[in-house]
Design an enzyme around this catalytic site. Structure first.
Site, mmCIF file in Angstrom:
data_model
loop_
_atom_site.group_PDB
_atom_site.id
_atom_site.type_symbol
_atom_site.label_atom_id
_atom_site.label_comp_id
_atom_site.label_asym_id
_atom_site.label_seq_id
_atom_site.Cartn_x
_atom_site.Cartn_y
_atom_site.Cartn_z
ATOM 1 N N SER A 14 0.839 -1.197 0.000
ATOM 2 C CA SER A 14 0.000 0.000 0.000
ATOM 3 C C SER A 14 0.876 1.250 0.000
ATOM 4 O O SER A 14 1.679 1.424 -0.920
ATOM 5 C CB SER A 14 -0.962 -0.050 1.186
ATOM 6 O OG SER A 14 -2.024 0.858 1.031
ATOM 7 N N HIS A 48 -7.779 -5.859 0.628
ATOM 8 C CA HIS A 48 -6.584 -5.023 0.618
ATOM 9 C C HIS A 48 -5.451 -5.627 1.451
ATOM 10 O O HIS A 48 -4.280 -5.505 1.103
ATOM 11 C CB HIS A 48 -6.932 -3.631 1.140
ATOM 12 C CG HIS A 48 -5.833 -2.637 0.964
ATOM 13 N ND1 HIS A 48 -5.345 -2.275 -0.275
ATOM 14 C CD2 HIS A 48 -5.104 -1.928 1.872
ATOM 15 C CE1 HIS A 48 -4.363 -1.387 -0.127
ATOM 16 N NE2 HIS A 48 -4.199 -1.165 1.161
#
Length: 253
Positions: free
Chosen positions: A90, A227
């Protein structure tokens, strides 16, 4: 290892060092399981951002370049002359990418760049309609975090913990919101993208945009999950890392 670099699982006989950058709001503990899974394949080193865990109370970094400058400033703690690969999840993928660019400009070519849970850096990160984090209330930021399912729900229901975990998240979100992609020479090293098939922020197509950043080899691995999919696939991720590195015969003593 100094303020910025940690090592949970040293592997002095491994052929490559792996420098890992955590996600927004994260710390080195988020990579403990990954570090254990890859040790021996690589010698893992983890970046600890200021303002959290044992660095609580230190000022947060304000820009991606601040983190890159600081990590390069303690280079002797993670660069011992062996090939160096970079891994980031990320926000960490952006920081790993910018570090790879800097190393390449210096003539210290990374062995590989692994980018996880992040769309290509030339694409905007903030979803359409979501306000910049500077303008978000704490409640709005918490709702945004819930959408990524990366934080224990017990934290959200514990008002006494929110002042501890929310400030690092807000600071790191600002780094991501205010990151400005700059056109530049393409990397020479392999770039390996990993993404979850149900990530609400990163489509497979967006993950494949990382291919634009290298003239070396590129691959994209799509794994089940949202995610935060890494810990569910650690043996596979360790194999992906090993396959991309120049010395695959390394092993712990």
């Amino acid at each position: 290892m100094g303020d910025w670099i940690r090592c949970f699982h040293p592997a002095p006989a491994a052929g490559t060092r792996l420098l890992c950058f955590p996600h927004a709001g994260g710390s080195v503990s988020a990579y403990h399981a990954l570090s254990a899974a890859v040790t021996g394949v690589v010698d893992p080193r983890l970046v600890q951002y200021p303002g959290r865990q044992d660095r609580y109370g230190e000022p947060f970094a304000e820009r991606a370049g601040d983190v890159v400058d600081a990590v390069l400033g303690v280079r002797s703690q993670w660069d011992d002359g062996r090939p160096v690969a970079l891994f980031g999840h990320s926000m960490g993928a952006l920081l790993a990418f910018e570090t790879a660019r800097r190393l390449t400009a210096e003539g210290r070519l990374p062995a590989a760049l692994f980018v996880s849970g992040r769309r290509g850096p030339s694409l905007p990160w903030r979803p359409a309609g979501r306000r910049p984090v500077r303008e978000m209330s704490d409640a709005e930021l918490i709702e945004d975090m819930k959408g990524l399912s990366g934080t224990d729900n017990e934290l959200f229901s514990s008002p006494e913990l929110i002042p501890l975990f929310l400030p690092p998240v807000r600071a790191d979100y600002r780094i991501v919101d205010e990151y400005e992609y700059r056109e530049g020479p393409r990397l020479d090293c392999p770039v390996i993208a990993l993404t979850g098939d149900a990530d609400p922020r990163v489509t497979v197509e967006a993950a494949r945009v990382w291919e634009r950043e290298t003239q070396g080899a590129f691959s994209c691995h799509v794994l089940t999950g949202g995610h935060f999919f890494l810990d569910d696939h650690l043996p596979y991720v360790a194999d992906v890392i090993a396959a991309a590195l120049p010395d695959r015969s390394a092993a712990t003593p």
